[in-house]
Design a protein around this motif. Structure first.
Motif, short mmCIF file in Angstrom:
data_model
loop_
_atom_site.label_atom_id
_atom_site.label_comp_id
_atom_site.label_asym_id
_atom_site.label_seq_id
_atom_site.Cartn_x
_atom_site.Cartn_y
_atom_site.Cartn_z
N GLY A 60 0.79 -1.23 0.00
CA GLY A 60 0.00 0.00 0.00
C GLY A 60 0.81 1.27 0.00
N ARG A 113 -3.62 -5.91 -2.60
CA ARG A 113 -3.13 -5.35 -1.35
C ARG A 113 -2.87 -6.47 -0.36
N VAL A 169 -9.35 0.50 -0.55
CA VAL A 169 -8.98 -0.77 -1.16
C VAL A 169 -10.17 -1.39 -1.88
N HIS A 185 -8.69 -3.77 -5.14
CA HIS A 185 -7.41 -4.39 -4.83
C HIS A 185 -7.51 -5.39 -3.70
#
Length: 363
Positions: free
Chosen positions: A130, A149, A247, A252
């Motif tokens: 990240g 992620r 996110v 992700h």
């Protein structure tokens, strides 16, 4: 033939004899011994001679630098992360089985990540922690690469904002959602998690918008500016919610499930890199504690080079200019000045105020 079994060559004219030495073979053997000590856990005295003799023998080996051959191979997945030590940072690209490449820098920045990613063909999937600079560089250099992620770093971010035992009910429910990510195994469970998260958002939307105003009973927090008239009451909860919301919005979170082929298991964390390569670097520097910064970086270079795929044998990288001592610059002759200096700040004997020695006129 000598008693050691080496061939002796004799001159037909003068009768003198000598043994032909292969300095390249000797130095490559010394370099192999250097790597055995550097990448192992044995002391210098255990390798062969005494510590001082061994250091003098391998002094030239620190000048050999490993070079990673760029094969142009497109990898299915690559983990990207950096580790720090002694004010330095090394950025690494790791497939889960071998190291692809690495880059030295002072911190994770756009310039340092660009220097690394420019040398690597874009993979199908990249697992990241990240870092904003890394995500920015990937959007520019690897626009078609899917991003996953690291779920472990997401869990750490949740603990940083919510603590491990939050008091608010909204925080407790959100922390439960963070913890549930590690138990998801298929797309059906991922869809159920997304539904639970959407329910949490709708349930606590008004709660997250609550504001606080400065008064006698409400002190001004440290993150509030002096001229700020209000602030969000549950700022830590909002930060945790912003972490997961970003996110989810960028898609992700479940790339490791959406992009997986049949019977394929993709990585969802950078733990193989953190617990394997990064931990090995720290163990290496702990074993050889006391190295200078240059030698410590070179030790890390060889550690990473040994974990690349199909690398050239290290002894083949040794060249004659490595073991040959560098030439020292010759001292320049000092030219004596024929007359007094016209523009100078030094004292001259004629001024009578130069440096005086002795007993000050005593006999």
């Amino acid at each position: 033939m000598t008693t050691a079994g080496r061939t002796r060559w004799r001159c037909k004219n003068c009768g003198s004899s000598q043994v032909q030495n292969r300095t390249d073979v000797t130095h490559k053997a010394v370099f192999d011994q250097f790597l055995v000590w550097l990448l192992g856990k044995g002391s210098q005295s255990e390798i062969g001679s005494s510590g001082r003799s061994f250091r003098r023998l391998i002094a030239w080996c620190w000048r050999v630098k490993p070079v990673v051959a760029q094969t142009g191979e497109i990898h299915r997945q690559i983990m990207l992360d950096g580790t720090y030590f002694n004010g330095w940072c090394v950025l690494m690209a790791y497939t889960g089985t071998h190291v692809v490449d690495w880059q030295w820098c002072d911190k994770e920045s756009i310039a340092s990540w660009s220097a690394l990613l420019e040398r690597i063909p874009p993979p199908d999937i990249a697992i990241v922690d990240g870092n904003k600079a890394l995500l920015s560089v990937m959007a520019d250099l690897w626009p078609k690469t899917k991003v996953q992620r690291c779920l472990f770093h997401l869990r750490q971010g949740a603990h940083r904002h919510l603590t491990r035992r939050p008091n608010l009910q909204a925080s407790q429910e959100l922390l439960t959602l963070f913890k549930a990510l590690s138990g998801i195994k298929n797309l059906d469970q991922a869809a159920a998690w997304m539904g639970s998260y959407a329910t949490w958002e709708s349930k606590w939307t008004s709660f997250l918008k609550q504001r606080s105003y400065p008064n006698r009973k409400t002190p001004r927090p440290s993150f509030v500016r002096p001229n700020q008239t209000w602030w969000y009451t549950h700022i830590r909860l909002r930060r945790a919610r912003g972490l997961i919301a970003t996110v989810v919005k960028s898609e992700h979170l479940f790339t490791w499930l959406n992009e997986a082929n049949e019977n394929e298991v993709l990585a969802r964390t950078t733990s193989p890199l953190e617990g394997g390569i990064n931990a090995g670097i720290k163990d290496l520097l702990r074993t050889h504690r006391g190295l200078t910064d240059d030698h410590a970086r070179r030790a890390v270079d060889w550690y990473l080079y040994a974990r690349t795929k199909d690398h050239t044998p290290p002894a083949q990288l040794v060249q004659p200019h490595h073991w040959q001592a560098p030439l020292k610059p010759r001292p320049r002759p000092v030219q004596e000045q024929s007359g007094p200096a016209l523009y100078d700040t030094a004292f001259t004997p004629d001024e009578g105020i130069g440096t005086r020695k002795g007993w000050g006129g005593r006999t």
